[in-house]
Design a protein around this motif. Structure first.
Motif, mmCIF file in Angstrom:
data_model
loop_
_atom_site.group_PDB
_atom_site.id
_atom_site.type_symbol
_atom_site.label_atom_id
_atom_site.label_comp_id
_atom_site.label_asym_id
_atom_site.label_seq_id
_atom_site.Cartn_x
_atom_site.Cartn_y
_atom_site.Cartn_z
ATOM 1 N N GLY A 1 0.815 -1.201 0.000
ATOM 2 C CA GLY A 1 0.000 0.000 0.000
ATOM 3 C C GLY A 1 0.852 1.256 0.000
ATOM 4 O O GLY A 1 2.077 1.218 -0.152
ATOM 5 N N ALA A 2 0.202 2.378 0.154
ATOM 6 C CA ALA A 2 0.877 3.675 0.164
ATOM 7 C C ALA A 2 0.020 4.664 0.926
ATOM 8 O O ALA A 2 -1.182 4.455 1.100
ATOM 9 N N HIS A 3 0.649 5.737 1.402
ATOM 10 C CA HIS A 3 -0.132 6.799 2.018
ATOM 11 C C HIS A 3 0.633 8.117 1.956
ATOM 12 O O HIS A 3 1.848 8.142 1.778
ATOM 13 N N THR A 4 -0.109 9.195 2.064
ATOM 14 C CA THR A 4 0.473 10.530 2.106
ATOM 15 C C THR A 4 0.099 11.181 3.428
ATOM 16 O O THR A 4 -0.949 10.875 4.009
ATOM 17 N N PHE B 1 4.654 7.847 1.526
ATOM 18 C CA PHE B 1 5.193 6.536 1.877
ATOM 19 C C PHE B 1 4.683 5.480 0.909
ATOM 20 O O PHE B 1 3.498 5.472 0.550
ATOM 21 N N VAL B 2 5.571 4.597 0.493
ATOM 22 C CA VAL B 2 5.185 3.351 -0.166
ATOM 23 C C VAL B 2 5.607 2.242 0.778
ATOM 24 O O VAL B 2 6.793 2.088 1.083
ATOM 25 N N GLY B 3 4.638 1.504 1.305
ATOM 26 C CA GLY B 3 4.937 0.612 2.412
ATOM 27 C C GLY B 3 5.450 1.448 3.567
ATOM 28 O O GLY B 3 4.842 2.448 3.953
ATOM 29 N N ASP B 4 6.595 1.086 4.099
ATOM 30 C CA ASP B 4 7.199 1.837 5.204
ATOM 31 C C ASP B 4 8.299 2.781 4.726
ATOM 32 O O ASP B 4 8.976 3.400 5.546
ATOM 33 N N ASP C 1 4.220 -2.976 -4.731
ATOM 34 C CA ASP C 1 3.413 -2.679 -3.548
ATOM 35 C C ASP C 1 2.071 -2.073 -3.954
ATOM 36 O O ASP C 1 1.057 -2.309 -3.301
ATOM 37 N N ILE C 2 2.089 -1.281 -5.023
ATOM 38 C CA ILE C 2 0.870 -0.583 -5.439
ATOM 39 C C ILE C 2 0.941 -0.267 -6.924
ATOM 40 O O ILE C 2 2.024 -0.020 -7.466
ATOM 41 N N VAL C 3 -0.210 -0.302 -7.570
ATOM 42 C CA VAL C 3 -0.353 0.130 -8.961
ATOM 43 C C VAL C 3 -1.167 1.413 -8.977
ATOM 44 O O VAL C 3 -2.269 1.466 -8.429
#
Length: 264
Positions: free
Chosen positions: A21-24, A83-86, A183-185
Protein backbone atom coordinates in the motif's frame (compact mmCIF):
# COMPACT_ATOMS: atom_id res chain seq x y z
CA UNK A 1 -19.75 12.04 4.53
CA UNK A 2 -19.02 15.73 4.38
CA UNK A 3 -18.09 18.70 6.56
CA UNK A 4 -14.89 17.61 8.30
CA UNK A 5 -14.19 15.04 5.59
CA UNK A 6 -11.49 17.27 4.16
CA UNK A 7 -9.34 16.44 7.17
CA UNK A 8 -9.94 12.72 6.87
CA UNK A 9 -7.80 10.13 5.18
CA UNK A 10 -8.92 7.82 2.43
CA UNK A 11 -9.39 5.06 4.97
CA UNK A 12 -10.14 4.91 8.65
CA UNK A 13 -7.35 2.38 9.13
CA UNK A 14 -3.90 3.47 10.20
CA UNK A 15 -1.15 2.81 7.66
CA UNK A 16 1.39 2.25 10.42
CA UNK A 17 2.74 -1.26 10.36
CA UNK A 18 1.10 -2.07 7.03
CA UNK A 19 3.03 -3.98 4.43
CA UNK A 20 2.37 -2.78 0.93
CA UNK A 21 0.00 0.00 0.00
CA UNK A 22 0.88 3.68 0.16
CA UNK A 23 -0.13 6.80 2.02
CA UNK A 24 0.47 10.53 2.11
CA UNK A 25 0.71 12.81 5.14
CA UNK A 26 -0.29 16.47 4.90
CA UNK A 27 0.77 16.59 1.26
CA UNK A 28 0.93 20.02 -0.37
CA UNK A 29 1.96 20.78 -3.94
CA UNK A 30 2.31 24.34 -5.24
CA UNK A 31 3.04 25.13 -8.87
CA UNK A 32 4.79 28.44 -9.52
CA UNK A 33 5.39 31.22 -7.01
CA UNK A 34 4.14 34.65 -5.98
CA UNK A 35 0.75 35.85 -7.21
CA UNK A 36 0.78 33.23 -10.00
CA UNK A 37 1.21 30.29 -7.60
CA UNK A 38 -1.36 27.50 -7.91
CA UNK A 39 -1.95 25.19 -4.92
CA UNK A 40 -2.72 21.88 -6.62
CA UNK A 41 -2.79 19.92 -3.34
CA UNK A 42 -3.53 21.41 0.06
CA UNK A 43 -2.73 19.34 3.18
CA UNK A 44 -3.90 16.00 1.76
CA UNK A 45 -3.57 12.89 3.94
CA UNK A 46 -4.72 9.86 1.98
CA UNK A 47 -4.33 6.13 2.53
CA UNK A 48 -4.32 3.54 -0.23
CA UNK A 49 -4.62 0.37 1.89
CA UNK A 50 -2.84 -2.83 0.95
CA UNK A 51 -4.99 -5.28 -0.98
CA UNK A 52 -7.70 -2.74 -1.77
CA UNK A 53 -8.86 -0.75 -4.79
CA UNK A 54 -9.24 3.02 -4.30
CA UNK A 55 -10.72 5.36 -6.92
CA UNK A 56 -9.95 9.08 -6.96
CA UNK A 57 -12.53 11.48 -8.42
CA UNK A 58 -13.22 15.18 -8.53
CA UNK A 59 -13.71 18.19 -10.82
CA UNK A 60 -11.11 19.15 -13.40
CA UNK A 61 -8.22 20.83 -11.61
CA UNK A 62 -9.08 19.24 -8.25
CA UNK A 63 -5.59 17.71 -7.96
CA UNK A 64 -6.36 14.08 -8.83
CA UNK A 65 -3.44 13.41 -11.16
CA UNK A 66 -1.09 15.52 -9.03
CA UNK A 67 -1.92 13.37 -6.01
CA UNK A 68 -1.26 10.22 -8.00
CA UNK A 69 2.02 11.51 -9.43
CA UNK A 70 3.30 12.64 -6.03
CA UNK A 71 2.27 9.36 -4.40
CA UNK A 72 4.12 7.46 -7.14
CA UNK A 73 7.27 9.56 -6.80
CA UNK A 74 6.90 11.04 -10.28
CA UNK A 75 6.58 14.57 -8.86
CA UNK A 76 8.11 16.12 -5.75
CA UNK A 77 5.73 17.52 -3.16
CA UNK A 78 6.21 21.07 -1.89
CA UNK A 79 5.68 19.80 1.66
CA UNK A 80 4.35 16.76 3.44
CA UNK A 81 5.40 13.13 3.22
CA UNK A 82 4.76 10.18 0.90
CA UNK A 83 5.19 6.54 1.88
CA UNK A 84 5.18 3.35 -0.17
CA UNK A 85 4.94 0.61 2.41
CA UNK A 86 7.20 1.84 5.20
CA UNK A 87 9.57 3.70 2.86
CA UNK A 88 9.38 7.50 2.87
CA UNK A 89 10.06 8.69 -0.67
CA UNK A 90 11.38 12.11 0.36
CA UNK A 91 14.32 10.53 2.21
CA UNK A 92 15.58 8.53 -0.77
CA UNK A 93 18.45 9.42 -3.08
CA UNK A 94 17.64 9.71 -6.78
CA UNK A 95 19.14 6.28 -7.38
CA UNK A 96 17.13 4.60 -4.60
CA UNK A 97 13.95 6.38 -5.68
CA UNK A 98 14.44 5.20 -9.27
CA UNK A 99 14.90 1.64 -8.04
CA UNK A 100 11.83 1.83 -5.81
CA UNK A 101 9.67 3.17 -8.64
CA UNK A 102 10.89 0.40 -10.94
CA UNK A 103 10.49 -2.47 -8.47
CA UNK A 104 7.72 -1.48 -6.04
CA UNK A 105 5.41 0.82 -8.02
CA UNK A 106 3.40 0.06 -11.13
CA UNK A 107 1.98 2.93 -13.17
CA UNK A 108 -0.65 2.77 -15.90
CA UNK A 109 -0.92 5.81 -18.16
CA UNK A 110 -3.85 7.00 -20.24
CA UNK A 111 -1.62 6.98 -23.35
CA UNK A 112 -0.29 3.42 -22.67
CA UNK A 113 3.40 4.50 -22.96
CA UNK A 114 4.46 1.29 -24.68
CA UNK A 115 7.69 1.17 -26.64
CA UNK A 116 6.72 0.77 -30.31
CA UNK A 117 9.80 -1.26 -31.27
CA UNK A 118 9.17 -3.95 -28.63
CA UNK A 119 6.70 -6.80 -28.78
CA UNK A 120 3.84 -7.01 -26.31
CA UNK A 121 5.78 -9.66 -24.36
CA UNK A 122 8.93 -7.53 -24.21
CA UNK A 123 6.97 -4.43 -23.17
CA UNK A 124 5.45 -6.41 -20.30
CA UNK A 125 8.80 -7.67 -18.95
CA UNK A 126 10.63 -4.37 -19.55
CA UNK A 127 10.77 -3.30 -15.85
CA UNK A 128 12.33 -6.66 -14.94
CA UNK A 129 14.74 -6.49 -17.88
CA UNK A 130 15.86 -2.99 -16.86
CA UNK A 131 16.54 -4.32 -13.37
CA UNK A 132 18.87 -6.94 -14.88
CA UNK A 133 16.73 -9.88 -13.82
CA UNK A 134 15.04 -12.71 -15.64
CA UNK A 135 11.23 -12.62 -15.54
CA UNK A 136 9.45 -14.93 -13.11
CA UNK A 137 7.81 -17.20 -15.67
CA UNK A 138 5.13 -18.50 -13.31
CA UNK A 139 4.15 -14.98 -12.23
CA UNK A 140 4.18 -13.74 -15.83
CA UNK A 141 1.82 -16.57 -16.78
CA UNK A 142 -0.44 -15.72 -13.82
CA UNK A 143 -0.63 -12.04 -14.78
CA UNK A 144 -1.36 -12.92 -18.40
CA UNK A 145 -4.12 -15.29 -17.27
CA UNK A 146 -5.76 -12.81 -14.86
CA UNK A 147 -5.68 -10.05 -17.49
CA UNK A 148 -6.95 -12.52 -20.08
CA UNK A 149 -4.05 -11.63 -22.35
CA UNK A 150 -3.58 -15.25 -23.28
CA UNK A 151 -7.21 -15.67 -24.32
CA UNK A 152 -7.54 -12.30 -26.02
CA UNK A 153 -4.09 -11.94 -27.60
CA UNK A 154 -2.80 -15.46 -27.97
CA UNK A 155 0.17 -15.29 -30.33
CA UNK A 156 -0.25 -11.50 -30.39
CA UNK A 157 2.11 -11.36 -27.43
CA UNK A 158 4.69 -11.47 -30.21
CA UNK A 159 3.12 -8.43 -31.94
CA UNK A 160 4.15 -4.80 -31.55
CA UNK A 161 1.83 -2.11 -30.13
CA UNK A 162 0.87 -0.79 -33.59
CA UNK A 163 -0.60 -4.20 -34.36
CA UNK A 164 -2.82 -4.21 -31.26
CA UNK A 165 -6.15 -2.52 -30.51
CA UNK A 166 -6.38 0.17 -27.85
CA UNK A 167 -7.88 -2.28 -25.38
CA UNK A 168 -5.11 -4.80 -26.04
CA UNK A 169 -2.45 -2.12 -25.57
CA UNK A 170 -3.91 -1.16 -22.21
CA UNK A 171 -3.92 -4.81 -21.16
CA UNK A 172 -0.23 -4.96 -22.02
CA UNK A 173 0.33 -1.77 -19.99
CA UNK A 174 -1.54 -3.29 -17.03
CA UNK A 175 0.54 -6.45 -17.25
CA UNK A 176 3.74 -4.38 -17.34
CA UNK A 177 2.61 -2.56 -14.17
CA UNK A 178 1.98 -5.89 -12.41
CA UNK A 179 4.98 -7.92 -13.56
CA UNK A 180 7.26 -6.76 -10.71
CA UNK A 181 4.65 -7.62 -8.04
CA UNK A 182 4.62 -3.98 -6.89
CA UNK A 183 3.41 -2.68 -3.55
CA UNK A 184 0.87 -0.58 -5.44
CA UNK A 185 -0.35 0.13 -8.96
CA UNK A 186 -1.31 3.71 -9.79
CA UNK A 187 -3.60 4.14 -12.81
CA UNK A 188 -4.18 7.64 -14.21
CA UNK A 189 -7.40 7.72 -16.28
CA UNK A 190 -6.60 4.29 -17.76
CA UNK A 191 -9.83 4.24 -19.81
CA UNK A 192 -9.38 7.73 -21.29
CA UNK A 193 -8.11 6.60 -24.71
CA UNK A 194 -10.37 3.58 -25.08
CA UNK A 195 -13.73 2.95 -26.70
CA UNK A 196 -16.65 2.30 -24.39
CA UNK A 197 -16.38 -1.50 -24.56
CA UNK A 198 -12.64 -1.64 -23.85
CA UNK A 199 -13.00 1.15 -21.29
CA UNK A 200 -15.54 -0.88 -19.35
CA UNK A 201 -13.17 -3.86 -19.20
CA UNK A 202 -10.18 -2.09 -17.65
CA UNK A 203 -11.67 -1.35 -14.18
CA UNK A 204 -12.92 -4.94 -14.07
CA UNK A 205 -9.39 -6.15 -14.82
CA UNK A 206 -8.01 -3.94 -12.05
CA UNK A 207 -10.65 -5.38 -9.71
CA UNK A 208 -9.47 -8.83 -10.73
CA UNK A 209 -5.86 -7.89 -9.98
CA UNK A 210 -6.92 -6.92 -6.44
CA UNK A 211 -9.11 -9.98 -5.86
CA UNK A 212 -7.03 -12.63 -7.61
CA UNK A 213 -3.46 -11.33 -7.18
CA UNK A 214 -3.75 -9.47 -3.87
CA UNK A 215 -2.73 -6.25 -5.62
CA UNK A 216 -3.22 -2.71 -4.30
CA UNK A 217 -4.64 -0.22 -6.82
CA UNK A 218 -5.28 3.54 -6.82
CA UNK A 219 -7.04 4.84 -9.92
CA UNK A 220 -7.97 8.33 -11.08
CA UNK A 221 -11.20 8.28 -13.06
CA UNK A 222 -14.09 10.50 -14.12
CA UNK A 223 -16.38 7.53 -14.78
CA UNK A 224 -18.88 6.51 -12.04
CA UNK A 225 -19.16 3.02 -13.52
CA UNK A 226 -15.40 2.58 -13.27
CA UNK A 227 -15.34 3.94 -9.72
CA UNK A 228 -18.03 1.43 -8.72
CA UNK A 229 -15.43 -1.36 -9.07
CA UNK A 230 -13.41 0.17 -6.21
CA UNK A 231 -13.60 -0.54 -2.49
CA UNK A 232 -13.64 3.20 -1.76
CA UNK A 233 -13.77 6.49 -3.63
CA UNK A 234 -11.84 9.58 -2.53
CA UNK A 235 -13.39 12.81 -3.80
CA UNK A 236 -11.06 15.79 -4.23
CA UNK A 237 -12.10 19.43 -4.61
CA UNK A 238 -9.77 22.44 -4.75
CA UNK A 239 -6.80 20.28 -3.82
CA UNK A 240 -8.38 18.82 -0.67
CA UNK A 241 -10.22 15.64 0.27
CA UNK A 242 -13.87 16.63 0.16
CA UNK A 243 -15.43 13.25 0.85
CA UNK A 244 -14.74 9.52 1.13
CA UNK A 245 -17.25 6.88 0.06
CA UNK A 246 -16.91 3.22 1.05
CA UNK A 247 -18.56 0.43 -0.95
CA UNK A 248 -19.46 2.74 -3.87
CA UNK A 249 -22.11 2.01 -6.44
CA UNK A 250 -22.53 3.79 -9.75
CA UNK A 251 -25.74 5.41 -8.51
CA UNK A 252 -24.22 6.68 -5.26
CA UNK A 253 -21.20 8.08 -7.09
CA UNK A 254 -23.47 9.83 -9.60
CA UNK A 255 -25.48 11.35 -6.76
CA UNK A 256 -22.29 12.62 -5.12
CA UNK A 257 -21.08 14.09 -8.41
CA UNK A 258 -24.33 16.04 -8.77
CA UNK A 259 -23.65 17.86 -5.52
CA UNK A 260 -21.97 21.31 -5.78
CA UNK A 261 -18.35 20.93 -6.77
CA UNK A 262 -18.70 17.22 -7.30
CA UNK A 263 -18.69 16.89 -11.07
CA UNK A 264 -15.40 16.01 -12.79
Amino acid sequence: MSGSAAARTASGASPRGRSGGAHTERLTKVHGSGPMAVRALDDVSAVFPAGRFTAIMGPSGAGKSTLLHCAAGLEDATSGRVFVGDEELGTLSDRRLTRLRRERIGFVFQAFNLLPALTAHDNIVLPVTLAGRAPDTAWFDTVVRVLRLGDRLGDRLAHRPAELSGGQRQRVALARALVTRPDIVFADEPTGNLDSRSGAEVPALLRGAVDDLGQTVAMVTHDPAAAAHADAVVFLADGRIADVMDAPTEGRVLDRMREPGGRP
